[in-house]
Write a protein that holds these residues in place. Structure first.
Motif, PDB file in Angstrom:
ATOM      1  N   THR A 203      -6.036   4.318   1.012  1.00  0.00           N
ATOM      2  CA  THR A 203      -6.364   3.171   0.148  1.00  0.00           C
ATOM      3  C   THR A 203      -5.798   3.379  -1.255  1.00  0.00           C
ATOM      4  N   LEU A 204      -5.806   4.635  -1.732  1.00  0.00           N
ATOM      5  CA  LEU A 204      -5.254   4.922  -3.057  1.00  0.00           C
ATOM      6  C   LEU A 204      -3.742   4.719  -3.067  1.00  0.00           C
ATOM      7  N   TYR A 205      -3.042   5.282  -2.079  1.00  0.00           N
ATOM      8  CA  TYR A 205      -1.586   5.126  -2.011  1.00  0.00           C
ATOM      9  C   TYR A 205      -1.200   3.664  -1.827  1.00  0.00           C
ATOM     10  N   SER A 206      -1.993   2.944  -1.026  1.00  0.00           N
ATOM     11  CA  SER A 206      -1.716   1.537  -0.780  1.00  0.00           C
ATOM     12  C   SER A 206      -1.735   0.738  -2.075  1.00  0.00           C
ATOM     13  N   LEU A 207      -2.627   1.104  -2.988  1.00  0.00           N
ATOM     14  CA  LEU A 207      -2.708   0.390  -4.255  1.00  0.00           C
ATOM     15  C   LEU A 207      -1.374   0.447  -5.005  1.00  0.00           C
TER      16      LEU A 207
ATOM     17  N   MET B  93     -10.209  -6.875 -12.427  1.00  0.00           N
ATOM     18  CA  MET B  93      -9.986  -5.457 -12.743  1.00  0.00           C
ATOM     19  C   MET B  93     -11.316  -4.739 -12.943  1.00  0.00           C
ATOM     20  N   ALA B  94     -12.315  -5.466 -13.466  1.00  0.00           N
ATOM     21  CA  ALA B  94     -13.650  -4.871 -13.580  1.00  0.00           C
ATOM     22  C   ALA B  94     -14.208  -4.545 -12.201  1.00  0.00           C
ATOM     23  N   GLY B  95     -13.951  -5.432 -11.218  1.00  0.00           N
ATOM     24  CA  GLY B  95     -14.382  -5.166  -9.844  1.00  0.00           C
ATOM     25  C   GLY B  95     -13.716  -3.935  -9.269  1.00  0.00           C
ATOM     26  N   VAL B  96     -12.417  -3.781  -9.524  1.00  0.00           N
ATOM     27  CA  VAL B  96     -11.693  -2.579  -9.080  1.00  0.00           C
ATOM     28  C   VAL B  96     -12.313  -1.334  -9.691  1.00  0.00           C
TER      29      VAL B  96
ATOM     30  N   THR C 278     -10.192  -5.260  -3.396  1.00  0.00           N
ATOM     31  CA  THR C 278      -8.963  -4.507  -3.661  1.00  0.00           C
ATOM     32  C   THR C 278      -9.273  -3.026  -3.860  1.00  0.00           C
ATOM     33  N   GLY C 279     -10.285  -2.732  -4.650  1.00  0.00           N
ATOM     34  CA  GLY C 279     -10.625  -1.340  -4.929  1.00  0.00           C
ATOM     35  C   GLY C 279     -11.132  -0.593  -3.714  1.00  0.00           C
ATOM     36  N   PHE C 280     -11.892  -1.271  -2.847  1.00  0.00           N
ATOM     37  CA  PHE C 280     -12.519  -0.580  -1.712  1.00  0.00           C
ATOM     38  C   PHE C 280     -11.538  -0.323  -0.579  1.00  0.00           C
TER      39      PHE C 280
ATOM     40  N   ASN D 146      -4.275  -5.482 -10.583  1.00  0.00           N
ATOM     41  CA  ASN D 146      -5.418  -4.846  -9.934  1.00  0.00           C
ATOM     42  C   ASN D 146      -5.015  -3.540  -9.252  1.00  0.00           C
ATOM     43  N   SER D 147      -3.901  -3.602  -8.528  1.00  0.00           N
ATOM     44  CA  SER D 147      -3.474  -2.446  -7.738  1.00  0.00           C
ATOM     45  C   SER D 147      -3.086  -1.274  -8.627  1.00  0.00           C
TER      46      SER D 147
END
Length: 249
Positions: free
Chosen positions: A33-37, A70-73, A145-147, A182-183
């Motif tokens: 998930t981190l790399y995908s961002l 971005m706050a949600g991320v 997006t963050g999760f 966001n990413s």
């Protein structure tokens, strides 16, 4: 595949990123998930630049949507994921943290596939969301997006159409900017806090995705979007369903 999807369809690339990283490159779900961002952020940035040149971006709507998203991320990446237990009891089934992430991602895949398969409906512009409803939607997109590491374009575009009354092409171009912000925000907030990142690997995959989106943008000019989206949606539905079943059972 990630880049070609974004080039042909204007979305869907992030839906492929996490499964490819997990099942093909054997990256753990948390790292995937981190790399995908980063991969999603870079490919979306390429598409966003193209939309800017075509004057299909509303920067005011981008800023208004980007701040709460971005706050949600940030809330998910910095507060929720680090505090999640290694095993989560959901009542009927207990899942490891990695399995829960993949199950959540598979659910997003299924929802996205339904949006792709269904015939596009013209969004109503008669009603406009209130400021708090708009902020809540943006925050929710950022949380997704963050999760799961997916850009959430299938959520952002209709939200922008209703919130800001944007034409569809402008909503798509603006959404690519939101996705990129966001990413990258999610990726660099984790990376700067000490998350383990294989920089060379991420750059290699990202470079291939960028090459893919350039080919996709070129070839996609003469291909019917109406024909491709349902086929791609059926593929995403199949893959998402298989992942969800594999994690739950």
């Amino acid at each position: 595949m990630i880049g070609l999807s974004l080039g042909f369809l204007g979305g869907g690339g992030s839906i492929l990123a996490v499964p490819l990283l997990v099942y093909f490159f054997e990256v753990p779900p948390g790292g995937a998930t981190l790399y995908s961002l980063f991969i999603v952020g870079l490919t979306s940035l390429v598409g966003f630049a193209k939309s800017v040149r075509a004057q299909q971006v509303n920067f005011a709507a981008l800023v208004v949507f980007a701040i709460p998203s971005m706050a949600g991320v940030l809330v998910v990446r910095r507060l929720i994921l680090p505090e999640m237990p290694l095993t989560v009891d959901l009542g009927l089934v207990s899942l490891s943290k990695d399995s829960l992430i993949m199950a959540a991602f598979a659910t997003v895949m299924v929802l996205a596939s339904v949006a792709m398969i269904r015939p596009a409906r013209k969004a109503s512009l008669d009603q406009r969301d209130s400021m708090w409803v708009s902020a809540g939607k943006a925050f929710g997109v950022g949380a997704v997006t963050g999760f799961v590491g997916a850009g959430g374009g299938f959520l952002i575009v209709p939200a922008l159409v209703v919130m800001s009354r944007l034409p569809m092409k402008t909503a798509v171009g603006t959404s690519l900017g939101v996705i990129a912000l966001n990413s990258f925000f999610g990726f660099f907030s984790d990376a700067l806090s000490g998350a383990d990142v294989d920089v060379i690997f991420v750059l290699k995959i990202s470079a291939l995705a960028v090459v893919g989106i350039l080919f996709g943008l070129h070839w996609g000019r003469n291909v019917s979007d109406a024909k491709l989206k349902p086929l791609f949606g059926a593929f995403v539905l199949l893959v998402g369903s298989l992942i969800l079943l594999s994690q739950l059972f």
